[in-house]
Design a protein around this motif. Structure first.
Motif, mmCIF file in Angstrom:
data_model
loop_
_atom_site.group_PDB
_atom_site.id
_atom_site.type_symbol
_atom_site.label_atom_id
_atom_site.label_comp_id
_atom_site.label_asym_id
_atom_site.label_seq_id
_atom_site.Cartn_x
_atom_site.Cartn_y
_atom_site.Cartn_z
ATOM 1 N N MET A 157 0.837 -1.256 0.035
ATOM 2 C CA MET A 157 -0.035 0.124 -0.013
ATOM 3 C C MET A 157 0.911 1.323 0.053
ATOM 4 S SD MET A 157 -2.759 -1.356 2.829
ATOM 5 C CE MET A 157 -1.549 -2.418 3.814
ATOM 6 N N PRO A 158 1.623 1.553 -1.117
ATOM 7 C CA PRO A 158 2.396 2.664 -1.200
ATOM 8 C C PRO A 158 1.806 4.007 -1.051
ATOM 9 C CG PRO A 158 1.908 1.848 -3.266
ATOM 10 C CD PRO A 158 1.528 0.753 -2.502
ATOM 11 N N TYR A 159 2.569 4.630 -0.159
ATOM 12 C CA TYR A 159 1.851 5.773 0.748
ATOM 13 C C TYR A 159 1.100 6.814 -0.271
ATOM 14 C CZ TYR A 159 1.273 9.385 4.335
ATOM 15 O OH TYR A 159 0.717 10.324 4.995
ATOM 16 N N ASP A 160 1.341 7.339 -1.378
ATOM 17 C CA ASP A 160 0.906 8.300 -2.057
ATOM 18 C C ASP A 160 -0.473 7.894 -2.807
ATOM 19 O OD1 ASP A 160 0.801 11.131 -3.239
ATOM 20 O OD2 ASP A 160 0.996 10.013 -5.255
ATOM 21 N N ARG A 161 -0.323 6.561 -3.275
ATOM 22 C CA ARG A 161 -1.547 5.903 -4.125
ATOM 23 C C ARG A 161 -2.380 5.590 -2.837
ATOM 24 N NH1 ARG A 161 -2.553 0.442 -5.879
ATOM 25 N NH2 ARG A 161 -0.463 -0.271 -5.360
ATOM 26 N N PHE A 162 -1.868 5.142 -1.842
ATOM 27 C CA PHE A 162 -2.796 4.611 -0.981
ATOM 28 C C PHE A 162 -3.695 5.600 -0.229
ATOM 29 C CE2 PHE A 162 -4.000 3.285 3.577
ATOM 30 C CZ PHE A 162 -4.601 2.212 3.402
ATOM 31 N N ALA A 163 -2.970 6.745 -0.166
ATOM 32 C CA ALA A 163 -3.473 7.954 0.816
ATOM 33 C C ALA A 163 -4.594 8.462 -0.357
ATOM 34 C CB ALA A 163 -2.471 8.864 1.275
ATOM 35 N N LYS A 164 -4.250 8.490 -1.487
ATOM 36 C CA LYS A 164 -5.176 9.068 -2.354
ATOM 37 C C LYS A 164 -6.600 8.292 -2.684
ATOM 38 C CE LYS A 164 -1.899 11.808 -5.267
ATOM 39 N NZ LYS A 164 -1.191 11.944 -6.483
ATOM 40 N N ALA A 165 -6.236 6.950 -2.454
ATOM 41 C CA ALA A 165 -7.477 6.206 -2.817
ATOM 42 C C ALA A 165 -8.186 6.197 -1.253
ATOM 43 C CB ALA A 165 -6.636 4.642 -2.969
ATOM 44 N N ALA A 166 -7.751 6.141 -0.084
ATOM 45 C CA ALA A 166 -8.344 6.566 1.007
ATOM 46 C C ALA A 166 -9.315 7.629 0.979
ATOM 47 C CB ALA A 166 -7.313 6.451 2.224
ATOM 48 N N GLU A 167 -8.750 8.775 0.452
ATOM 49 C CA GLU A 167 -9.496 9.968 0.472
ATOM 50 C C GLU A 167 -10.720 10.081 -0.518
ATOM 51 O OE1 GLU A 167 -9.386 12.319 2.423
ATOM 52 O OE2 GLU A 167 -7.876 12.342 3.644
ATOM 53 N N GLN A 168 -10.201 9.588 -1.712
ATOM 54 C CA GLN A 168 -11.364 9.536 -2.573
ATOM 55 C C GLN A 168 -12.259 8.491 -2.438
ATOM 56 O OE1 GLN A 168 -8.819 8.428 -6.072
ATOM 57 N NE2 GLN A 168 -7.937 10.637 -6.247
#
Length: 467
Positions: free
Chosen positions: A276-287
């Motif tokens: 769960m790489p940081y940038d991709r995961f964080a964006k997916a969580a918010e979206q």
């Protein structure tokens, strides 16, 4: 600022500087102030001005609201628990004094905490000696040390996240493709084969690395998410060994057990960051507005792995919701905990029985609860059951939570008015809770004297005096 209250945030400023790897001279230069002025700020001899807060935000890309928000509430709560011990309870230390120490002298709070844990271990020593020669004194110390270390870091290790993110870019986004890519990388770069074997071959072990034959053996009992995590763990242990060792060394483990435990924990952290790489995961969580079931499927992870990762999104300038997390068994015992910024329960004891995490949960249903603590703060709790595996009789529960003000960012909180809806009144834990009318109380509060009368029986157990 909404009021004229002076902000003394020296400890937080010092932590930020250390996280950035800067000395006082370098930070002062970047902020355009003198080293002596920065030293005064860090020692709480000068308040942080609005102008200085803006400089910090612009230079280091920090969220001012998160920086200004008190992160010492947890330390104050833990310190309050310690000072309620029978040994010092009669002193009657006021909560204001506890808050002042926690806010302005975090090192003192940590030192008191260490002394108290040592005292607790010594109190258990007679029981361990009585248990026989095979017992091990102070057996819980390494786990306590690791929990403190992770808490001090905010469960975020920027260097490991950055390294894992680079590795992940070459492995693909789809969980199935990532499994295949990691297998190939282990074979091509490290000469390591991966085999799925029968349960009886591993005799109760889920993952075993055969160093002599360079084989990674995975139990057939492991679900797909478990296999992916085991592969990621092995790859990180091979390719991020130096970074993990350096992180462990900086933590200064007190003994060999603590060192090994820290190495395993940080390799687990790196494996989660790889999947769960940081940038991709964080964006997916918010979206997705933190849709737990969707995120679990998208990244091919278990609910426990997902919940743990959500607590680690502390990157400066890209922080996620400050979740806390706990894993509880059916007896209500907490086997894993990450405090986040606002853990609402006791750190040194059990949790409140009014928290729905103690009840049975379905594996594919998220149960939401709005709770209110004794000081009037409101939190949202999201619990989901874990399927029983590895021969365990009892089912465990994963509980995620955060302050109610973050509810609009979480799909599981839709339909709940965090300010006006009725909330379940909870406490830190029974022996520290002073809610008089709680019908679920299991113990009287240690801070109050009992008020018992033979001529009446109150609805709430253990009636006690107000003062």
């Amino acid at each position: 600022m909404a009021d004229d209250r002076k902000l003394y945030l020296g400890p937080k400023l010092r932590v930020l500087r250390r996280e950035l790897g800067l000395n006082q001279t370098r930070m002062a230069e970047e902020l355009g102030v003198s080293p002596s002025y920065l030293n005064h700020l860090e020692r709480n001899q000068r308040p942080l001005t609005a102008q200085m807060l803006l400089r910090l935000a612009n230079v280091y890309d920090i969220d001012i609201r998160n920086f200004v928000a008190s992160t010492q509430e947890g330390a104050a709560s833990a310190l309050g628990e310690i000072l309620s011990d029978a040994l010092v309870r009669d002193i009657g230390i006021a909560r204001d004094e506890v808050l002042e120490v926690a806010e302005n002298y975090p090192g003192v709070s940590e030192a008191i905490g260490r002394f108290y844990r040592a005292l607790s271990d010594l109190r258990r020593l007679p029981e361990q000696v009585t248990a026989g020669p095979g017992s091990v004194a102070l057996r819980h110390a390494p786990i306590d040390w690791l929990r403190e270390t992770i808490a001090r870091a905010g469960n975020h290790f920027a260097e490991l996240d950055a390294a894992a993110e680079i590795m992940s870019a070459a492995l693909g986004d789809d969980p199935g493709a990532m499994q295949t890519a990691i297998r190939a990388r282990l074979k091509d770069r490290h000469g390591m084969a991966v085999q799925i074997v029968r349960e009886d071959v591993l005799a109760g072990t889920l993952r075993h690395y055969d160093m002599h034959r360079r084989r990674l053996l995975l139990s057939e009992r492991l679900a797909s998410s478990g296999r992916l995590f085991a592969l990621a763990y092995q790859l990180c242990s091979q390719e991020m060994a130096d970074g993990i060792a350096a992180q462990v060394a900086r933590a200064e483990p007190p003994d060999e057990d603590s060192r090994r435990l820290a190495g395993i924990a940080l390799t687990n952290y790196a494996a989660a960051a790889l999947i769960m790489p940081y940038d991709r995961f964080a964006k997916a969580a918010e979206q997705s507005r933190h849709d737990l079931l969707l995120l679990r499927t998208r990244f091919g992870v278990s609910m426990e792995q997902l919940a743990h990762r959500l607590t680690s999104l502390g990157r400066t300038g890209a922080r996620g919701v400050p979740f806390f997390m706990a894993k509880l068994d059916r007896a209500g015992q907490v086997s894993k905990r990450f405090d986040g910024e606002a853990w609402p329960f006791a750190r040194l004891g059990g949790t409140c029985p009014r928290w729905d995490a103690h009840g049975p949960q379905l594996p594919d249903a998220v149960q939401t609860q709005l709770i209110e603590t004794t000081d009037g703060r409101r939190f949202l709790s999201f619990t989901i059951g874990l399927p029983g595996d590895s021969g365990a009789r009892g089912r465990s529960v994963i509980a995620l939570g955060c302050e109610a003000k973050h509810g609009t960012r979480i799909v599981h909180a839709d339909g709940i008015d965090a300010e006006k809806a009725a909330a379940t009144e909870t406490g830190p834990t029974c022996h520290l809770c002073e809610r008089r009318a709680c019908p679920d109380r299991a113990l009287p509060p240690v801070t109050r004297a009992l008020d018992l009368h033979g001529y009446e029986r109150t609805a709430a157990p253990f009636p006690f005096r107000r003062v």
